[in-house]
Design an enzyme around this catalytic site. Structure first.
Site, PDB file in Angstrom:
ATOM      1  CG  ASP A 121      -1.956  -1.109   1.162  1.00  0.00           C
ATOM      2  OD1 ASP A 121      -2.704  -1.159   0.179  1.00  0.00           O
ATOM      3  OD2 ASP A 121      -2.002  -1.929   2.098  1.00  0.00           O
ATOM      4  CG  ASP A 162      -7.317  -3.198  -3.660  1.00  0.00           C
ATOM      5  OD1 ASP A 162      -7.727  -4.089  -4.412  1.00  0.00           O
ATOM      6  OD2 ASP A 162      -7.788  -2.999  -2.540  1.00  0.00           O
TER       7      ASP A 162
HETATM    8  N1  GLY Z   1      -7.333  -1.079  -0.665  1.00  0.00           N
HETATM    9  C1  GLY Z   1      -8.270  -1.616   0.202  1.00  0.00           C
HETATM   10  C2  GLY Z   1      -9.653  -1.159  -0.044  1.00  0.00           C
HETATM   11  O1  GLY Z   1      -9.950  -0.542  -1.055  1.00  0.00           O
HETATM   12  O2  GLY Z   1     -10.478  -1.405   0.795  1.00  0.00           O
END
Ligand code: GLY
Length: 397
Positions: free
Chosen positions: A114, A175
């Protein structure tokens, strides 16, 4: 790229939102968008003095926090950078800096994918708005941590699990498309092509493995981490491996469009369009995405306003990238709906801006709550319409 007034108005004719040329939504929409952004800035002014950590989601209209920043820590400083950009108010800059600095230890975190979510809206934007190279250097350091998660057998960035452990070692998720622009930034700043190579390679894998013929996507794709061979689609936050989680789809629209803008590779533009066309087709007349376009109750299931805000940002970018005004018109409709039906304006005590976000419906966590990424991308989308040039300076459009 410009659209003729006739093209755009023709595209808008079927909908309820009257629009002008990109960058000049109709007077009524412009007023609503301006009022909504003012509301967002007012809410930040009211809430920020008492915030010393990172908002994760709301409970009973109040933020609950994740001290490490989790995956969401970039959005709170990011909102303050956007508020500073809009208003020039130095107090927002002060809050943005204080909050962004708290992310500092995460620059060397190799345990998650992330780092783009964490460092792009916070440190990259800080560098772009202030010119202070310590933000740039920190963001490049975060990019160096992120590329350590690249699996060159399967040609993907591993989403979850500590390196050196078997936990989720072969798992790629949609994501991650949003974390790639941190890598393109690092390549541009350092001249080191390794960052860009990893970003392109991961995006090509996502395009090849995730996108179904109808343009829908699963949340997850699993690989054998040792050989790189396919295992197959799966899910974490969607309803099932064959469903289509709306926030994941929105990450894909935004992420593929960004990768097209950075590389001019046609296949990324085509991918973004395919995902966008599927999602737009699946939208109901209220223009707020259901949490999963293929949950058994869809389209009459809980909503995820954050998916709408992210999708609106991606569609505005996609309209410019593709030269298709219809994506801009669709984005305005979503934004109009978010501002009319999802703001927290009727609750004095609410600490967030956008209601009706859904964090993880599959495991019943955070159903129709507020989410920091809902608030952040709502503000970004509003600025994309109201102040596109200024926003471009902040996020590198
Ligand atoms: N990246 C995690 C979400 O969108 O919940």
């Amino acid at each position: 790229m410009t659209f003729s007034r006739r093209t755009l108005l023709g595209a808008a004719a079927a909908g309820s939102v009257a629009v002008g040329l990109p960058g000049e939504a109709s007077a009524a929409s412009s007023r609503l968008f301006r009022e909504s952004l003012d509301y967002a800035l007012g809410k930040l002014r009211q809430v920020a003095p008492n915030v010393t950590s990172f908002p994760e989601e709301t409970k009973f209209e109040k933020w609950i926090y994740v001290n490490s920043g989790g995956w969401v820590g970039g959005f709170w400083p990011g909102m303050h950078w956007l508020a500073f950009l809009d208003s020039g108010d130095e107090q927002f800059k002060k809050w943005a800096v204080e909050s962004a600095l708290r992310l500092s230890p995460r620059r060397t975190d190799t345990s998650i994918h992330d780092l783009g979510f964490l460092f792009y809206p916070s440190w990259v934007t800080a560098y772009r708005l202030t010119g202070d190279v310590s933000w740039r250097d920190g963001a490049v350091q975060a990019a160096s941590s992120l590329i350590q998660r690249y699996n060159d057998k399967g040609r993907f960035i591993r989403a979850w699990g500590a390196l050196g452990t078997p936990n989720n070692a072969g798992r790629a998720i949609m994501d991650t498309m949003m974390n790639l622009d941190l890598l393109t930034f690092a390549s541009e700043q350092t001249g080191d092509s390794r960052f860009l190579d990893v970003a392109v390679s991961h995006a090509l894998t996502t395009r090849a493995k995730f996108i179904r013929p109808d343009g829908s996507t699963p949340h997850v794709f699993d690989f054998n981490p040792d050989t790189g061979e396919d295992i197959g689609p799966n899910t974490n936050q969607g309803y099932s491996p064959t469903s289509c989680w709306s926030r994941g789809q929105a990450w894909g629209i935004y992420g593929f469009t960004t990768m097209y803008r950075r590389t001019r590779r046609r296949e990324f533009l085509d991918a973004a369009r395919k995902l966008a066309d599927f999602a737009l087709d699946a939208l109901t007349p209220d223009h707020i995405p259901v949490w999963d376009y293929r949950s058994p109750l869809a389209p009459n299931d809980v909503k995820d306003s954050s998916a709408g805000a992210i999708m609106a940002c991606g569609l505005i970018d996609l309209s410019r990238a593709s030269g298709r005004a219809s994506y801009y018109v669709a984005a305005l409709r979503i934004l109009d709906a978010l501002c009319r039906t999802c703001l927290t304006t009727r609750s004095e005590r609410h600490e967030a801006i956008l209601a009706r976000g859904t964090r993880n419906r599959r495991i019943e966590v955070g159903i129709e709550v507020s989410l920091p990424y809902g608030d952040y991308y709502l503000m970004e989308a509003l600025l994309r319409v109201l102040k596109p040039r200024e926003l471009g300076r902040a996020i590198g459009l």
